[in-house]
Motif scaffolding. Structure first.
Motif, mmCIF file in Angstrom:
data_model
loop_
_atom_site.group_PDB
_atom_site.id
_atom_site.type_symbol
_atom_site.label_atom_id
_atom_site.label_comp_id
_atom_site.label_asym_id
_atom_site.label_seq_id
_atom_site.Cartn_x
_atom_site.Cartn_y
_atom_site.Cartn_z
ATOM 1 N N LEU A 35 45.881 45.277 38.485
ATOM 2 C CA LEU A 35 45.634 46.533 37.776
ATOM 3 C C LEU A 35 46.247 47.721 38.481
ATOM 4 C CD1 LEU A 35 41.942 45.785 37.134
ATOM 5 C CD2 LEU A 35 43.473 46.549 35.343
ATOM 6 N N THR A 36 46.696 48.674 37.711
ATOM 7 C CA THR A 36 47.119 49.969 38.236
ATOM 8 C C THR A 36 46.406 51.044 37.432
ATOM 9 O OG1 THR A 36 49.292 49.000 38.664
ATOM 10 C CG2 THR A 36 49.116 51.391 38.812
ATOM 11 N N VAL A 37 45.707 51.930 38.144
ATOM 12 C CA VAL A 37 44.963 52.999 37.465
ATOM 13 C C VAL A 37 45.547 54.337 37.890
ATOM 14 C CG1 VAL A 37 42.687 53.987 37.001
ATOM 15 C CG2 VAL A 37 42.896 51.544 37.524
ATOM 16 N N THR A 168 39.803 50.389 43.236
ATOM 17 C CA THR A 168 41.238 50.602 43.466
ATOM 18 C C THR A 168 41.484 51.239 44.835
ATOM 19 O OG1 THR A 168 41.164 52.778 42.401
ATOM 20 C CG2 THR A 168 41.785 50.916 41.014
ATOM 21 N N ASP A 169 42.643 50.915 45.408
ATOM 22 C CA ASP A 169 43.023 51.518 46.689
ATOM 23 C C ASP A 169 43.663 52.891 46.441
ATOM 24 O OD1 ASP A 169 45.633 51.072 45.811
ATOM 25 O OD2 ASP A 169 45.965 49.341 47.117
ATOM 26 N N ALA A 170 44.164 53.512 47.505
ATOM 27 C CA ALA A 170 44.722 54.873 47.385
ATOM 28 C C ALA A 170 45.924 54.908 46.445
ATOM 29 C CB ALA A 170 45.121 55.387 48.769
ATOM 30 N N GLU A 171 46.576 53.761 46.253
ATOM 31 C CA GLU A 171 47.716 53.689 45.328
ATOM 32 C C GLU A 171 47.278 53.407 43.902
ATOM 33 O OE1 GLU A 171 50.719 54.491 46.472
ATOM 34 O OE2 GLU A 171 49.616 54.833 48.329
ATOM 35 N N GLY A 172 45.981 53.335 43.679
ATOM 36 C CA GLY A 172 45.459 53.062 42.339
ATOM 37 C C GLY A 172 45.557 51.599 41.944
ATOM 38 N N ARG A 173 45.704 50.721 42.936
ATOM 39 C CA ARG A 173 45.904 49.303 42.631
ATOM 40 C C ARG A 173 44.673 48.469 42.964
ATOM 41 N NH1 ARG A 173 51.368 49.969 44.757
ATOM 42 N NH2 ARG A 173 52.667 50.418 42.940
ATOM 43 N N ALA A 174 44.497 47.387 42.222
ATOM 44 C CA ALA A 174 43.407 46.449 42.486
ATOM 45 C C ALA A 174 43.768 45.117 41.850
ATOM 46 C CB ALA A 174 42.103 46.962 41.889
ATOM 47 N N THR A 175 43.239 44.027 42.407
ATOM 48 C CA THR A 175 43.448 42.697 41.843
ATOM 49 C C THR A 175 42.105 42.003 41.694
ATOM 50 O OG1 THR A 175 45.615 42.536 42.904
ATOM 51 C CG2 THR A 175 44.632 40.475 42.167
ATOM 52 N N LEU A 176 41.896 41.402 40.540
ATOM 53 C CA LEU A 176 40.694 40.598 40.305
ATOM 54 C C LEU A 176 41.140 39.164 40.080
ATOM 55 C CD1 LEU A 176 38.829 43.086 37.968
ATOM 56 C CD2 LEU A 176 38.037 42.312 40.210
ATOM 57 N N LYS A 177 40.488 38.219 40.781
ATOM 58 C CA LYS A 177 40.935 36.824 40.726
ATOM 59 C C LYS A 177 39.863 35.921 40.126
ATOM 60 C CE LYS A 177 44.324 37.085 44.379
ATOM 61 N NZ LYS A 177 44.851 36.536 45.624
ATOM 62 N N GLY A 178 40.345 34.790 39.597
ATOM 63 C CA GLY A 178 39.427 33.757 39.121
ATOM 64 C C GLY A 178 38.650 34.129 37.869
ATOM 65 N N ILE A 179 39.250 34.947 37.018
ATOM 66 C CA ILE A 179 38.599 35.341 35.761
ATOM 67 C C ILE A 179 38.810 34.218 34.740
ATOM 68 C CG2 ILE A 179 38.526 37.116 33.957
ATOM 69 C CD1 ILE A 179 40.184 38.886 35.994
ATOM 70 N N PRO A 180 37.778 33.850 33.967
ATOM 71 C CA PRO A 180 38.009 32.821 32.939
ATOM 72 C C PRO A 180 39.085 33.280 31.947
ATOM 73 C CG PRO A 180 35.656 33.268 33.213
ATOM 74 C CD PRO A 180 36.393 34.295 34.015
ATOM 75 N N ASP A 181 39.987 32.356 31.602
ATOM 76 C CA ASP A 181 41.021 32.665 30.604
ATOM 77 C C ASP A 181 40.390 33.079 29.284
ATOM 78 O OD1 ASP A 181 43.207 32.236 32.116
ATOM 79 O OD2 ASP A 181 43.725 30.277 31.282
ATOM 80 N N ARG A 201 40.431 45.939 25.598
ATOM 81 C CA ARG A 201 40.304 44.503 25.355
ATOM 82 C C ARG A 201 41.630 43.838 25.726
ATOM 83 N NH1 ARG A 201 35.611 43.471 22.950
ATOM 84 N NH2 ARG A 201 34.615 45.262 21.969
ATOM 85 N N LEU A 202 41.537 42.788 26.529
ATOM 86 C CA LEU A 202 42.729 42.091 26.989
ATOM 87 C C LEU A 202 42.583 40.601 26.729
ATOM 88 C CD1 LEU A 202 43.003 43.736 30.540
ATOM 89 C CD2 LEU A 202 44.311 44.388 28.516
ATOM 90 N N GLN A 203 43.720 39.923 26.630
ATOM 91 C CA GLN A 203 43.739 38.471 26.496
ATOM 92 C C GLN A 203 44.376 37.933 27.779
ATOM 93 O OE1 GLN A 203 42.442 37.386 23.551
ATOM 94 N NE2 GLN A 203 42.458 35.253 24.281
ATOM 95 N N LEU A 204 43.607 37.206 28.579
ATOM 96 C CA LEU A 204 44.102 36.787 29.888
ATOM 97 C C LEU A 204 44.467 35.307 29.920
ATOM 98 C CD1 LEU A 204 41.642 38.549 32.362
ATOM 99 C CD2 LEU A 204 43.783 39.401 31.399
ATOM 100 N N ALA A 205 45.569 35.006 30.629
ATOM 101 C CA ALA A 205 45.969 33.636 30.921
ATOM 102 C C ALA A 205 46.902 33.702 32.107
ATOM 103 C CB ALA A 205 46.645 32.998 29.721
ATOM 104 N N GLY A 206 46.613 32.926 33.154
ATOM 105 C CA GLY A 206 47.471 32.953 34.335
ATOM 106 C C GLY A 206 47.404 34.306 35.020
ATOM 107 N N VAL A 207 48.569 34.799 35.453
ATOM 108 C CA VAL A 207 48.596 36.102 36.126
ATOM 109 C C VAL A 207 48.951 37.187 35.102
ATOM 110 C CG1 VAL A 207 49.685 37.483 37.928
ATOM 111 C CG2 VAL A 207 49.257 35.050 38.313
ATOM 112 N N THR A 209 48.942 41.543 34.095
ATOM 113 C CA THR A 209 48.926 42.899 34.640
ATOM 114 C C THR A 209 48.413 43.842 33.555
ATOM 115 O OG1 THR A 209 51.201 43.286 33.964
ATOM 116 C CG2 THR A 209 50.866 42.514 36.211
ATOM 117 N N ALA A 210 47.785 44.921 33.989
ATOM 118 C CA ALA A 210 47.292 45.912 33.041
ATOM 119 C C ALA A 210 47.286 47.268 33.717
ATOM 120 C CB ALA A 210 45.886 45.546 32.561
#
Ligand SMILES: [Cu+2]
Length: 229
Positions: A35-37, A168-181, A201-207, A209-210
């Motif tokens: 993610l980038t915010v 999010t970090d100072a760059e506005g970035r964050a990663t969330l792992k292991g979310i159900p597809d 609303r997002l549709q997730l599969a694999g890696v 970005t949003a």
């Protein structure tokens, strides 16, 4: 003599066995979300809580070990902490003077009651031994942290309904792992927001970005060593 004849037949069987084991151990495929915010002004937005809520049913995770929230240099570190509901936070005083940690109301005009009300004194650290207090947060919501002794100290805890939450970090970035597809809702929250941020609303599969944009531009985070009380 029999070995060369067996090998070709064994190989496919072994490979099949490994594949089946892997599928059985992970019945639902998992996705990672990068993610980038940004702020309304288009700058990187740090200190933003990002949470994913899957549309499909999911199992609550095993509660993690206590997560440290440190008092050091008259600051709460991290300034914003995001935890899944049911998590225990360990308040650790590493300063050489006492702190008196307490929950405060939050939201616009202080109209939002803290998800948990508390206050406790943490004696000064002596040498390498810091003083600790454990608190379990079992209701979703948010808590503003303050200190009776040092009026300028502020911190925030966000208690999420799902385990897929981070900041999010100072760059506005964050990663969330292991979310159900599959279909998910992405929610964002900032401690200074006046109105709720719109969910995506997002549709997730694999890696995946949003990007997300706050509906305002937060001021800079409070200085590490504030001059006033
Ligand atoms: Cu203090």
């Amino acid at each position: 003599m029999t070995r060369p004849a067996l090998r070709p037949a064994l190989r496919p069987a072994l490979i099949c066995g490994l594949v089946l084991t892997a599928v059985a151990a992970h019945p639902a495929a998992a996705a990672d979300l990068q993610l980038t915010v940004t702020t309304a002004a288009g700058r990187p937005a740090g200190d933003v809580v990002v949470q994913v809520v899957p549309a499909a049913a999911w199992s609550p995770p095993t509660p993690a070990d206590a997560v440290p929230l440190v008092q050091k240099d008259i600051r709460f570190d991290p300034y914003v902490m995001a935890i899944p509901v049911g998590t225990t936070v360990r308040f650790v005083n590493r300063d050489t003077y006492d702190h008196h940690v307490r929950s405060l109301p939050g939201g616009p005009l202080g109209g939002t009651a803290p998800a948990k009300s508390f206050e406790f004194r943490l004696p000064a650290a002596k040498g390498n031994s810091s003083s600790n207090a454990d608190l379990k947060f079992d209701v979703p919501g948010s808590v503003v942290l303050g200190c009776h002794i040092h009026g300028s100290m502020r911190g925030h805890i966000y208690i999420a309904t799902t385990p897929w939450v981070t900041v999010t970090d100072a760059e506005g970035r964050a990663t969330l792992k292991g979310i159900p597809d599959g279909a998910v809702e992405l929610r964002v929250w900032h401690p200074d927001q006046l109105t709720e941020q719109s969910a995506q609303r997002l549709q997730l599969a694999g890696v995946a970005t949003a990007t997300a944009t706050l509906n305002f531009s937060p001021r800079r985070r409070p200085a590490p060593r504030p001059m006033g009380g």
